[in-house]
Motif scaffolding. Sequence first.
Motif, PDB file in Angstrom:
ATOM      1  N   ILE A  86      42.983  46.946-104.927  1.00  0.00           N
ATOM      2  CA  ILE A  86      41.523  46.845-104.770  1.00  0.00           C
ATOM      3  C   ILE A  86      40.818  47.368-106.014  1.00  0.00           C
ATOM      4  CG2 ILE A  86      39.578  47.737-103.432  1.00  0.00           C
ATOM      5  CD1 ILE A  86      41.668  47.773-101.031  1.00  0.00           C
ATOM      6  N   VAL A 119      38.737  54.671-103.548  1.00  0.00           N
ATOM      7  CA  VAL A 119      38.774  53.841-102.353  1.00  0.00           C
ATOM      8  C   VAL A 119      38.823  54.786-101.152  1.00  0.00           C
ATOM      9  CG1 VAL A 119      40.009  52.036-101.106  1.00  0.00           C
ATOM     10  CG2 VAL A 119      39.969  52.015-103.607  1.00  0.00           C
ATOM     11  N   TYR A 142      33.705  46.488 -99.331  1.00  0.00           N
ATOM     12  CA  TYR A 142      34.601  45.418 -99.774  1.00  0.00           C
ATOM     13  C   TYR A 142      35.356  44.864 -98.583  1.00  0.00           C
ATOM     14  CZ  TYR A 142      38.606  48.551 -99.360  1.00  0.00           C
ATOM     15  OH  TYR A 142      39.571  49.383 -98.881  1.00  0.00           O
ATOM     16  N   LEU A 144      39.040  42.820 -98.118  1.00  0.00           N
ATOM     17  CA  LEU A 144      40.282  42.247 -98.640  1.00  0.00           C
ATOM     18  C   LEU A 144      40.735  41.181 -97.662  1.00  0.00           C
ATOM     19  CD1 LEU A 144      42.611  42.219-100.668  1.00  0.00           C
ATOM     20  CD2 LEU A 144      43.652  44.083 -99.388  1.00  0.00           C
ATOM     21  N   VAL A 150      39.136  39.473-102.832  1.00  0.00           N
ATOM     22  CA  VAL A 150      38.336  40.621-102.410  1.00  0.00           C
ATOM     23  C   VAL A 150      36.862  40.303-102.654  1.00  0.00           C
ATOM     24  CG1 VAL A 150      37.957  43.098-102.681  1.00  0.00           C
ATOM     25  CG2 VAL A 150      40.215  42.163-103.110  1.00  0.00           C
TER      26      VAL A 150
END
Length: 164
Positions: A86, A119, A142, A144, A150
């Motif tokens: 990420i 994160v 975000y 995923l 993403v």
Amino acid sequence: MKNKIFLYLFVFAALIALYQLVSANNLQKELNSDIQTLSTENQSLEDSIQKMQLKILDMQYFSLENNDDALAYYEHLNLENPTRYIADKLLETNESKGDNPLIPYAGMNGSFKINKIKVLNHRWLLADFSDGKFWGDLIIKYELKDDLSVDFTLVDHLLYTRSN
């Protein structure tokens, strides 16, 4: 005359033995003092290490790596390190020419680019950005997806003002 030589040798040997005894006793006291000082210092350092480890655990509380419930969302993707993946995807947004598209400010001393990323869980992350002179923070949501793409959505932002 022979008796006097033996007497002098005996007295000389006794003085050497006495000197050795006093010297060794003083050395032993000094070594014991050093050991006590080092032991106290060692205990202090062990306490400091324990405090630092607790502080690290506190700092890691909000992180994807330590959140099993959040990591469960990505088990089906077979990613070795979702946090790194990420973060890399977010850093790829820096590759565009000019300012990063997620940063709602125009660079004043160059282009604003994202520097550091934390994160938090399976939905949010914190990011630091800078243009070399000015800096700020972002809260980004975000997602995923199953195809490993993403989507990033800016939730909030802050640009620090200079006081000088």
